[in-house]
Design a protein around this motif. Structure first.
Motif, PDB file in Angstrom:
ATOM      1  N   LEU A  66       1.113  15.941   1.206  1.00 17.46           N
ATOM      2  CA  LEU A  66       0.715  14.690   1.879  1.00 17.46           C
ATOM      3  C   LEU A  66       0.736  14.986   3.378  1.00 17.46           C
ATOM      4  N   THR A  67      -0.432  14.912   4.014  1.00 14.11           N
ATOM      5  CA  THR A  67      -0.540  15.379   5.403  1.00 14.11           C
ATOM      6  C   THR A  67      -0.723  14.212   6.381  1.00 14.11           C
ATOM      7  N   ALA A  68      -0.525  14.545   7.663  1.00  9.77           N
ATOM      8  CA  ALA A  68      -0.798  13.581   8.727  1.00  9.77           C
ATOM      9  C   ALA A  68      -2.259  13.130   8.645  1.00  9.77           C
ATOM     10  N   ASP A  69      -3.139  14.066   8.285  1.00  5.02           N
ATOM     11  CA  ASP A  69      -4.554  13.740   8.159  1.00  5.02           C
ATOM     12  C   ASP A  69      -4.788  12.664   7.078  1.00  5.02           C
ATOM     13  N   ASP A  70      -4.076  12.790   5.951  1.00  3.31           N
ATOM     14  CA  ASP A  70      -4.182  11.762   4.894  1.00  3.31           C
ATOM     15  C   ASP A  70      -3.850  10.389   5.469  1.00  3.31           C
ATOM     16  N   LEU A  71      -2.804  10.351   6.285  1.00  2.00           N
ATOM     17  CA  LEU A  71      -2.368   9.062   6.848  1.00  2.00           C
ATOM     18  C   LEU A  71      -3.414   8.543   7.844  1.00  2.00           C
ATOM     19  N   HIS A  72      -3.952   9.442   8.665  1.00  2.00           N
ATOM     20  CA  HIS A  72      -4.963   9.009   9.633  1.00  2.00           C
ATOM     21  C   HIS A  72      -6.194   8.470   8.918  1.00  2.00           C
ATOM     22  N   GLY A 122       0.651  -3.693  -9.227  1.00  2.00           N
ATOM     23  CA  GLY A 122      -0.176  -4.319  -8.188  1.00  2.00           C
ATOM     24  C   GLY A 122      -0.179  -3.536  -6.882  1.00  2.00           C
ATOM     25  N   ILE A 123       0.230  -2.264  -6.940  1.00  2.00           N
ATOM     26  CA  ILE A 123       0.339  -1.448  -5.725  1.00  2.00           C
ATOM     27  C   ILE A 123      -0.971  -0.690  -5.503  1.00  2.00           C
ATOM     28  N   ALA A 124      -1.488  -0.722  -4.263  1.00  2.00           N
ATOM     29  CA  ALA A 124      -2.685   0.062  -3.923  1.00  2.00           C
ATOM     30  C   ALA A 124      -2.231   1.471  -3.558  1.00  2.00           C
ATOM     31  N   VAL A 125      -2.770   2.478  -4.256  1.00  2.00           N
ATOM     32  CA  VAL A 125      -2.335   3.867  -4.055  1.00  2.00           C
ATOM     33  C   VAL A 125      -3.418   4.640  -3.307  1.00  2.00           C
ATOM     34  N   HIS A 126      -3.049   5.238  -2.186  1.00  2.00           N
ATOM     35  CA  HIS A 126      -3.968   6.046  -1.381  1.00  2.00           C
ATOM     36  C   HIS A 126      -3.346   7.391  -1.075  1.00  2.00           C
ATOM     37  N   PRO A 127      -4.138   8.514  -0.996  1.00  2.00           N
ATOM     38  CA  PRO A 127      -5.564   8.579  -1.276  1.00  2.00           C
ATOM     39  C   PRO A 127      -5.866   8.348  -2.761  1.00  2.00           C
ATOM     40  N   ARG A 167       0.882  -1.172   0.000  1.00  2.00           N
ATOM     41  CA  ARG A 167       0.000   0.000   0.000  1.00  2.00           C
ATOM     42  C   ARG A 167       0.910   1.210   0.000  1.00  2.00           C
ATOM     43  N   PHE A 168       0.624   2.148  -0.891  1.00  2.00           N
ATOM     44  CA  PHE A 168       1.498   3.305  -1.045  1.00  2.00           C
ATOM     45  C   PHE A 168       0.689   4.565  -0.760  1.00  2.00           C
ATOM     46  N   LEU A 169       1.071   5.270   0.307  1.00  2.00           N
ATOM     47  CA  LEU A 169       0.417   6.521   0.664  1.00  2.00           C
ATOM     48  C   LEU A 169       1.211   7.658   0.053  1.00  2.00           C
ATOM     49  N   THR A 170       0.622   8.299  -0.957  1.00  2.00           N
ATOM     50  CA  THR A 170       1.337   9.336  -1.707  1.00  2.00           C
ATOM     51  C   THR A 170       0.314  10.317  -2.250  1.00  2.00           C
ATOM     52  N   ARG A 171       0.760  11.514  -2.608  1.00  2.00           N
ATOM     53  CA  ARG A 171      -0.167  12.496  -3.199  1.00  2.00           C
ATOM     54  C   ARG A 171       0.200  12.756  -4.644  1.00  2.00           C
ATOM     55  N   LEU A 172      -0.804  12.586  -5.516  1.00  2.00           N
ATOM     56  CA  LEU A 172      -0.626  12.853  -6.937  1.00  2.00           C
ATOM     57  C   LEU A 172      -1.540  13.994  -7.328  1.00  2.00           C
ATOM     58  N   GLY A 173      -1.117  14.816  -8.290  1.00  2.00           N
ATOM     59  CA  GLY A 173      -1.963  15.908  -8.755  1.00  2.00           C
ATOM     60  C   GLY A 173      -3.027  15.408  -9.715  1.00  2.00           C
ATOM     61  N   ALA A 223       3.926  11.461  11.964  1.00  2.00           N
ATOM     62  CA  ALA A 223       2.591  10.892  12.212  1.00  2.00           C
ATOM     63  C   ALA A 223       2.527   9.437  11.749  1.00  2.00           C
ATOM     64  N   GLY A 224       3.155   9.145  10.617  1.00  2.00           N
ATOM     65  CA  GLY A 224       3.161   7.779  10.098  1.00  2.00           C
ATOM     66  C   GLY A 224       3.932   6.836  11.006  1.00  2.00           C
ATOM     67  N   LEU A 225       5.064   7.310  11.519  1.00  2.00           N
ATOM     68  CA  LEU A 225       5.842   6.487  12.444  1.00  2.00           C
ATOM     69  C   LEU A 225       5.002   6.155  13.678  1.00  2.00           C
ATOM     70  N   ALA A 226       4.267   7.150  14.180  1.00  2.00           N
ATOM     71  CA  ALA A 226       3.440   6.928  15.373  1.00  2.00           C
ATOM     72  C   ALA A 226       2.320   5.933  15.077  1.00  2.00           C
ATOM     73  N   LEU A 227       1.669   6.088  13.912  1.00  2.00           N
ATOM     74  CA  LEU A 227       0.587   5.156  13.536  1.00  2.00           C
ATOM     75  C   LEU A 227       1.115   3.725  13.477  1.00  2.00           C
ATOM     76  N   ALA A 228       2.289   3.568  12.885  1.00  2.00           N
ATOM     77  CA  ALA A 228       2.871   2.235  12.755  1.00  2.00           C
ATOM     78  C   ALA A 228       3.240   1.668  14.123  1.00  2.00           C
ATOM     79  N   ARG A 229       3.905   2.473  14.916  1.00  2.00           N
ATOM     80  CA  ARG A 229       4.360   1.976  16.220  1.00  2.00           C
ATOM     81  C   ARG A 229       3.185   1.595  17.111  1.00  2.00           C
ATOM     82  N   ASP A 230       2.094   2.390  17.046  1.00  2.00           N
ATOM     83  CA  ASP A 230       0.893   2.084  17.846  1.00  2.00           C
ATOM     84  C   ASP A 230       0.339   0.711  17.504  1.00  2.00           C
ATOM     85  N   ARG A 231       0.604   0.265  16.277  1.00  2.00           N
ATOM     86  CA  ARG A 231       0.066  -1.024  15.814  1.00  2.00           C
ATOM     87  C   ARG A 231       1.129  -2.122  15.844  1.00  2.00           C
TER      88      ARG A 231
END
Ligand code: ADP
Length: 306
Positions: free
Chosen positions: A119-125, A80-85, A58-64, A150-158
């Motif tokens: 690409l914001t912390a909100d996007d990751l949340h 085969g990569i899922a792109v979010h948002p 899963r790839f969290l990235t921002r595209l125009g 923010a991403g490091l924290a999300l990962a570590r929490d899980r």
């Protein structure tokens, strides 16, 4: 067996590459060039490397919302990569790198990060569930520092292993600490991060990297391979003998392959060896994503049958 899961948080760029007889001076026009567009950005390169190494990515990235963004999204999907948002950013162009390369291979590069800067912390949340069942989360430094934190924290929490490739080495380094399971840098980045001189021995450099409070560190050494420290375990992997034609993207391939293999459950030392083999193969063809090897080729090199 289910595929190992890797989340990548990072940049996507369209590289516009013009090969010219010589680099123009300011104000000058140089003709006779040839032009190609190439999908790039460290985040995208590493996502592709992890996918080719066999991970579900899963790839969290921002595209125009522009043609480059659509091309990049299509290329990532083909891997085969899922792109979010999933929604493109309506306000900012896709990240772009303008690259001039002369006949000697010297280059001049201008980068407009565009949507990558948004690409914001909100996007990751909003895509926090992408982290839920991941084995490894991988970050580089081409998106805002607070987003990475923010991403490091999300990962570590899980309980997800976090890998930070501190590239390019930038001023912001506040996120480097216990939230990083594994820090990956090349020698230049290690020097910039620790303030130590180029001639410093790799053992001292590794100590200095661990001194930043991270769980472990990998120092990549180009054709000489890599050294690593995971807690008390230390080791080195000699570079694989290949005939390099273009070393662009070797580090990106190394990081993506490393994370795929870690997510598969490999011991850290074995994962570094796998990543060294993939990185070596990435130097044997032109470009970054175009040169990143599939798992089968990496295993053949590891088995000595390439
Ligand atoms: P970066 O591309 O970030 O500068 P390196 O040059 O250290 O990173 O390369 C990353 C990894 O790729 C190395 O650790 C090594 O395993 C592999 N590699 C790079 N260049 C070569 C080479 N010339 N021969 C064999 N392996 C290489």
């Amino acid at each position: 067996m289910p595929k190992p899961r890797v989340v990548v948080v990072g940049s996507s760029n369209m590289d516009l590459v013009c090969q010219v007889p010589r680099l123009p001076r300011p104000g000058e026009t140089v003709g006779g060039g040839s032009f190609v567009t190439v999908c790039g950005g460290k985040g995208a390169n590493q996502a592709v490397a992890a996918a080719r190494a066999g991970a579900a990515v899963r790839f969290l990235t921002r595209l125009g919302a522009d043609a480059h963004g659509q091309t990049l999204r299509d290329a990532l999907r083909q891997e085969g990569i899922a792109v979010h948002p999933e929604q493109p950013d309506p306000e900012t162009p896709t990240g772009t790198a303008l690259i001039l390369v002369d006949a000697q291979g010297e280059n001049a590069i201008a980068v407009a990060p565009g949507a990558n800067d948004r690409l914001t912390a909100d996007d990751l949340h909003q895509h926090a569930c992408d982290f839920d069942d991941a084995g490894v989360a991988l970050f580089q430094m081409e998106v805002p520092a607070e987003t990475i934190a923010a991403g490091l924290a999300l990962a570590r929490d899980r309980g997800v292993t976090t890998v930070l490739n501190f590239a390019p080495a930038v001023q912001a380094r506040g996120m480097i600490g216990p939230g990083v399971s594994l820090l990956v840098v090349n020698e230049t980045e290690a020097g910039q991060l620790t303030g130590l001189d180029r001639g410093t021995g790799v053992g001292v450099l590794l100590d200095a990297l661990l001194g930043l409070g991270v769980g472990g560190a990998v120092l990549t050494l180009g054709g000489r391979g890599a050294v690593f420290a995971f807690g008390r375990q230390r080791g080195e992997v000699a570079g694989f003998a290949v005939d390099p034609v273009d070393t662009t993207g070797a580090g990106d391939t190394f990081c993506g392959a490393l994370c795929a293999e870690l997510a598969r459950g490999a011991a850290p030392a074995d994962a570094v060896r796998y990543a060294c083999a993939a990185g070596a193969l990435a130097t044997t063809a032109l470009g970054a994503q175009s040169a990143t090897p599939p798992d089968s080729a990496t295993r053949r090199l590891l088995d000595g049958s390439a």
